[in-house]
Scaffold this motif. Structure first.
Motif, PDB file in Angstrom:
ATOM      1  N   GLU A 172     -47.659 -87.122 -12.130  1.00 50.52           N
ATOM      2  CA  GLU A 172     -48.105 -86.690 -13.512  1.00 50.52           C
ATOM      3  C   GLU A 172     -46.740 -86.254 -14.207  1.00 50.52           C
ATOM      4  O   GLU A 172     -45.893 -85.753 -13.506  1.00 50.52           O
ATOM      5  CB  GLU A 172     -48.760 -85.473 -13.419  1.00 50.52           C
ATOM      6  N   ASN A 173     -46.610 -86.799 -15.538  1.00 53.19           N
ATOM      7  CA  ASN A 173     -45.345 -86.818 -15.984  1.00 53.19           C
ATOM      8  C   ASN A 173     -45.574 -86.191 -17.515  1.00 53.19           C
ATOM      9  O   ASN A 173     -46.880 -86.226 -17.937  1.00 53.19           O
ATOM     10  CB  ASN A 173     -44.540 -87.834 -16.027  1.00 53.19           C
ATOM     11  N   THR A 174     -44.679 -86.332 -18.446  1.00 56.49           N
ATOM     12  CA  THR A 174     -44.883 -86.178 -19.720  1.00 56.49           C
ATOM     13  C   THR A 174     -44.888 -87.388 -20.599  1.00 56.49           C
ATOM     14  O   THR A 174     -44.377 -88.456 -19.981  1.00 56.49           O
ATOM     15  CB  THR A 174     -43.546 -85.144 -20.474  1.00 56.49           C
ATOM     16  N   SER A 175     -45.181 -87.570 -21.770  1.00 59.91           N
ATOM     17  CA  SER A 175     -45.191 -88.734 -22.714  1.00 59.91           C
ATOM     18  C   SER A 175     -43.897 -89.370 -22.854  1.00 59.91           C
ATOM     19  O   SER A 175     -43.930 -90.420 -23.459  1.00 59.91           O
ATOM     20  CB  SER A 175     -46.232 -88.713 -23.829  1.00 59.91           C
ATOM     21  N   SER A 176     -42.753 -88.596 -22.423  1.00 56.25           N
ATOM     22  CA  SER A 176     -41.500 -89.254 -22.644  1.00 56.25           C
ATOM     23  C   SER A 176     -40.753 -89.852 -21.393  1.00 56.25           C
ATOM     24  O   SER A 176     -39.904 -90.166 -21.562  1.00 56.25           O
ATOM     25  CB  SER A 176     -40.494 -87.853 -23.429  1.00 56.25           C
ATOM     26  N   ASN A 219     -50.720 -89.281 -17.979  1.00 57.03           N
ATOM     27  CA  ASN A 219     -50.007 -88.443 -18.762  1.00 57.03           C
ATOM     28  C   ASN A 219     -48.607 -88.766 -18.843  1.00 57.03           C
ATOM     29  O   ASN A 219     -47.621 -87.869 -19.064  1.00 57.03           O
ATOM     30  CB  ASN A 219     -50.087 -86.823 -18.346  1.00 57.03           C
TER      31      ASN A 219
END
Length: 75
Positions: A10-14, A36
């Motif tokens: 899971e990560n950030t949208s960036s 994500n």
């Protein structure tokens, strides 16, 4: 061979959840949830990969392949 198996990334949208860089070969990604992120799985100039039984949810792009070849996607 490099194998990524049985997990949640899971990560950030960036940023990408899984990113495989230039020159890599013989990659296997199995039973993984990538979510994500900007891209669930990103292949950049690789030769030979299998993506099997993976879920890519809530990413901007699920799977992106740039100048890559011999890629098998199943399930």
């Amino acid at each position: 061979q490099v194998t990524i198996e049985n997990g949640v990334v899971e990560n950030t949208s960036s940023a990408d959840a899984i990113s495989v860089g230039s020159g890599c070969t013989n990659i296997s990604i199995q039973n993984v949830i990538a979510r994500n992120a900007r891209r669930g799985i990103f292949f950049d100039t690789i030769a030979g990969a299998v993506v099997n039984n993976c879920q890519m949810t809530a990413n901007i792009t699920g799977l992106e392949m740039l100048f890559s070849r011999n890629i098998w996607v199943q399930n």
